[in-house]
Structure formats: structure tokens, C-alpha cells
Design a protein around this motif. Structure first.
Motif, PDB file in Angstrom:
ATOM      1  N   ALA A   1      15.214   2.650   1.855  1.00  0.00           N
ATOM      2  CA  ALA A   1      14.366   3.741   1.382  1.00  0.00           C
ATOM      3  C   ALA A   1      15.201   4.972   1.064  1.00  0.00           C
ATOM      4  O   ALA A   1      14.998   5.630   0.036  1.00  0.00           O
ATOM      5  N   ALA A   2      16.155   5.286   1.932  1.00  0.00           N
ATOM      6  CA  ALA A   2      17.019   6.444   1.708  1.00  0.00           C
ATOM      7  C   ALA A   2      17.856   6.261   0.444  1.00  0.00           C
ATOM      8  O   ALA A   2      18.010   7.196  -0.348  1.00  0.00           O
ATOM      9  N   ALA A   3      18.373   5.068   0.228  1.00  0.00           N
ATOM     10  CA  ALA A   3      19.206   4.799  -0.944  1.00  0.00           C
ATOM     11  C   ALA A   3      18.421   4.933  -2.244  1.00  0.00           C
ATOM     12  O   ALA A   3      18.985   5.288  -3.281  1.00  0.00           O
ATOM     13  N   HIS A   4      17.124   4.664  -2.189  1.00  0.00           N
ATOM     14  CA  HIS A   4      16.281   4.717  -3.382  1.00  0.00           C
ATOM     15  C   HIS A   4      15.440   5.992  -3.456  1.00  0.00           C
ATOM     16  O   HIS A   4      14.626   6.139  -4.369  1.00  0.00           O
ATOM     17  N   GLY A   5      15.595   6.901  -2.504  1.00  0.00           N
ATOM     18  CA  GLY A   5      14.838   8.150  -2.511  1.00  0.00           C
ATOM     19  C   GLY A   5      13.349   7.951  -2.287  1.00  0.00           C
ATOM     20  O   GLY A   5      12.525   8.657  -2.858  1.00  0.00           O
ATOM     21  N   ILE A   6      13.011   7.013  -1.433  1.00  0.00           N
ATOM     22  CA  ILE A   6      11.617   6.640  -1.180  1.00  0.00           C
ATOM     23  C   ILE A   6      11.124   7.294   0.102  1.00  0.00           C
ATOM     24  O   ILE A   6      11.857   7.374   1.096  1.00  0.00           O
ATOM     25  N   ASP A   7       9.885   7.738   0.091  1.00  0.00           N
ATOM     26  CA  ASP A   7       9.238   8.315   1.274  1.00  0.00           C
ATOM     27  C   ASP A   7       9.071   7.199   2.319  1.00  0.00           C
ATOM     28  O   ASP A   7       8.220   6.317   2.171  1.00  0.00           O
ATOM     29  N   LEU A   8       9.883   7.233   3.352  1.00  0.00           N
ATOM     30  CA  LEU A   8       9.896   6.187   4.366  1.00  0.00           C
ATOM     31  C   LEU A   8       8.555   6.070   5.080  1.00  0.00           C
ATOM     32  O   LEU A   8       8.069   4.959   5.307  1.00  0.00           O
ATOM     33  N   ASP A   9       7.949   7.193   5.429  1.00  0.00           N
ATOM     34  CA  ASP A   9       6.679   7.148   6.155  1.00  0.00           C
ATOM     35  C   ASP A   9       5.592   6.455   5.333  1.00  0.00           C
ATOM     36  O   ASP A   9       4.861   5.605   5.843  1.00  0.00           O
ATOM     37  N   ALA A  10       5.494   6.790   4.055  1.00  0.00           N
ATOM     38  CA  ALA A  10       4.487   6.171   3.186  1.00  0.00           C
ATOM     39  C   ALA A  10       4.759   4.676   3.029  1.00  0.00           C
ATOM     40  O   ALA A  10       3.833   3.860   3.067  1.00  0.00           O
ATOM     41  N   LEU A  11       6.029   4.319   2.859  1.00  0.00           N
ATOM     42  CA  LEU A  11       6.403   2.909   2.725  1.00  0.00           C
ATOM     43  C   LEU A  11       6.019   2.132   3.971  1.00  0.00           C
ATOM     44  O   LEU A  11       5.430   1.043   3.882  1.00  0.00           O
ATOM     45  N   MET A  12       6.315   2.682   5.141  1.00  0.00           N
ATOM     46  CA  MET A  12       6.011   1.984   6.392  1.00  0.00           C
ATOM     47  C   MET A  12       4.501   1.798   6.568  1.00  0.00           C
ATOM     48  O   MET A  12       4.043   0.755   7.010  1.00  0.00           O
ATOM     49  N   ILE A  13       3.737   2.819   6.203  1.00  0.00           N
ATOM     50  CA  ILE A  13       2.279   2.708   6.305  1.00  0.00           C
ATOM     51  C   ILE A  13       1.788   1.569   5.421  1.00  0.00           C
ATOM     52  O   ILE A  13       1.006   0.713   5.859  1.00  0.00           O
ATOM     53  N   ASP A  14       2.260   1.526   4.179  1.00  0.00           N
ATOM     54  CA  ASP A  14       1.792   0.491   3.261  1.00  0.00           C
ATOM     55  C   ASP A  14       2.280  -0.897   3.649  1.00  0.00           C
ATOM     56  O   ASP A  14       1.549  -1.878   3.510  1.00  0.00           O
ATOM     57  N   LEU A  15       3.500  -1.020   4.156  1.00  0.00           N
ATOM     58  CA  LEU A  15       3.978  -2.332   4.603  1.00  0.00           C
ATOM     59  C   LEU A  15       3.099  -2.855   5.733  1.00  0.00           C
ATOM     60  O   LEU A  15       2.701  -4.027   5.735  1.00  0.00           O
ATOM     61  N   ASN A  16       2.788  -2.003   6.677  1.00  0.00           N
ATOM     62  CA  ASN A  16       1.968  -2.447   7.810  1.00  0.00           C
ATOM     63  C   ASN A  16       0.517  -2.672   7.419  1.00  0.00           C
ATOM     64  O   ASN A  16      -0.137  -3.562   7.957  1.00  0.00           O
ATOM     65  N   LYS A  17       0.022  -1.918   6.442  1.00  0.00           N
ATOM     66  CA  LYS A  17      -1.341  -2.149   5.961  1.00  0.00           C
ATOM     67  C   LYS A  17      -1.456  -3.514   5.296  1.00  0.00           C
ATOM     68  O   LYS A  17      -2.424  -4.232   5.504  1.00  0.00           O
ATOM     69  N   VAL A  18      -0.461  -3.862   4.493  1.00  0.00           N
ATOM     70  CA  VAL A  18      -0.538  -5.124   3.757  1.00  0.00           C
ATOM     71  C   VAL A  18      -0.447  -6.326   4.698  1.00  0.00           C
ATOM     72  O   VAL A  18      -1.096  -7.341   4.461  1.00  0.00           O
ATOM     73  N   ILE A  19       0.308  -6.225   5.779  1.00  0.00           N
ATOM     74  CA  ILE A  19       0.355  -7.372   6.700  1.00  0.00           C
ATOM     75  C   ILE A  19      -0.907  -7.458   7.550  1.00  0.00           C
ATOM     76  O   ILE A  19      -1.215  -8.512   8.093  1.00  0.00           O
ATOM     77  N   ASP A  20      -1.643  -6.360   7.635  1.00  0.00           N
ATOM     78  CA  ASP A  20      -2.929  -6.364   8.346  1.00  0.00           C
ATOM     79  C   ASP A  20      -4.069  -6.748   7.418  1.00  0.00           C
ATOM     80  O   ASP A  20      -5.234  -6.716   7.813  1.00  0.00           O
ATOM     81  N   GLY A  21      -3.750  -7.052   6.159  1.00  0.00           N
ATOM     82  CA  GLY A  21      -4.763  -7.454   5.207  1.00  0.00           C
ATOM     83  C   GLY A  21      -5.562  -6.302   4.634  1.00  0.00           C
ATOM     84  O   GLY A  21      -6.646  -6.495   4.084  1.00  0.00           O
ATOM     85  N   LYS A  22      -5.047  -5.091   4.749  1.00  0.00           N
ATOM     86  CA  LYS A  22      -5.778  -3.908   4.287  1.00  0.00           C
ATOM     87  C   LYS A  22      -5.297  -3.416   2.931  1.00  0.00           C
ATOM     88  O   LYS A  22      -5.748  -2.382   2.455  1.00  0.00           O
ATOM     89  N   GLY A  23      -4.380  -4.132   2.305  1.00  0.00           N
ATOM     90  CA  GLY A  23      -3.891  -3.732   1.004  1.00  0.00           C
ATOM     91  C   GLY A  23      -2.882  -2.609   1.074  1.00  0.00           C
ATOM     92  O   GLY A  23      -2.543  -2.119   2.139  1.00  0.00           O
ATOM     93  N   CYS A  24      -2.433  -2.229  -0.084  1.00  0.00           N
ATOM     94  CA  CYS A  24      -1.412  -1.189  -0.211  1.00  0.00           C
ATOM     95  C   CYS A  24      -1.970  -0.082  -1.078  1.00  0.00           C
ATOM     96  O   CYS A  24      -2.369  -0.315  -2.210  1.00  0.00           O
ATOM     97  N   SER A  25      -2.005   1.139  -0.564  1.00  0.00           N
ATOM     98  CA  SER A  25      -2.577   2.253  -1.321  1.00  0.00           C
ATOM     99  C   SER A  25      -1.773   2.556  -2.574  1.00  0.00           C
ATOM    100  O   SER A  25      -2.320   2.978  -3.583  1.00  0.00           O
ATOM    101  N   PHE A  26      -0.498   2.330  -2.552  1.00  0.00           N
ATOM    102  CA  PHE A  26       0.381   2.607  -3.681  1.00  0.00           C
ATOM    103  C   PHE A  26       0.358   1.472  -4.696  1.00  0.00           C
ATOM    104  O   PHE A  26       0.726   1.658  -5.842  1.00  0.00           O
ATOM    105  N   CYS A  27      -0.074   0.289  -4.281  1.00  0.00           N
ATOM    106  CA  CYS A  27       0.011  -0.899  -5.119  1.00  0.00           C
ATOM    107  C   CYS A  27      -1.212  -1.120  -6.010  1.00  0.00           C
ATOM    108  O   CYS A  27      -1.214  -2.004  -6.827  1.00  0.00           O
ATOM    109  N   ASP A  28      -2.255  -0.325  -5.829  1.00  0.00           N
ATOM    110  CA  ASP A  28      -3.481  -0.549  -6.598  1.00  0.00           C
ATOM    111  C   ASP A  28      -3.361  -0.170  -8.032  1.00  0.00           C
ATOM    112  O   ASP A  28      -2.613   0.507  -8.523  1.00  0.00           O
TER     113      ASP A  28
END
Length: 72
Positions: free
Chosen positions: A45-72
Motif C-alpha cells: 500500500a505504501a509503495a502504491h500510495g494507497i490508503d491502508l486503512d481503507a484497503l484493510m476495511i475493504d479486504l475484510n469486508k469482502v472476506i465477510d461477504g459484505k462486498g467492497c465499497s471501492f469495488c462497486d
């Protein structure tokens, strides 16, 4: 299991293939590159300038079956 920022990118993708779309939509599309083999999510995330907190939220949402807010 909760995905953490210290987990390797490759490990997460292997265990949770549904996370590929999340990584890709955040601009981390080089999941097959050599860096993905040894970098953890935080480093990637740091190498790509990505918001780590937002990425972690979406990764964990998708494994919980709740989808990804950024992926819609």
C-alpha cells in the motif's frame, strides 16, 4: 480470520481469492509480480500510495461477504 496489514499479499490472495478484485481496484494489480511474494499489505500500500486503512476495511469486508465499497 481477520486480514492484517502485516500479512503477505500473496498469502492473502491464496487463502482468499475473492480479494484479488479489491487489490486490483485499489491499484495493486501486480499480484503475480515478485514483490507480492515478499511484501506485506502495508508495504504494498505504501509503495502504491494507497490508503491502508481503507484497503484493510475493504479486504475484510469482502472476506465477510459484505462486498467492497471501492469495488462497486
Amino acid at each position: 480470520m481477520l486480514i492484517t496489514a502485516k500479512m503477505s499479499i500473496l498469502e492473502v490472495v491464496q487463502v482468499y481469492p475473492q480479494t484479488v478484485d479489491v487489490f486490483t481496484n485499489y491499484g495493486m494489480g501486480c499480484l503475480g509480480c515478485s514483490a507480492a511474494r515478499f511484501e506485506n499489505i502495508e508495504q504494498g500500500a505504501a509503495a502504491h500510495g494507497i490508503d491502508l486503512d481503507a484497503l484493510m476495511i475493504d479486504l475484510n469486508k469482502v472476506i465477510d461477504g459484505k462486498g467492497c465499497s471501492f469495488c462497486d
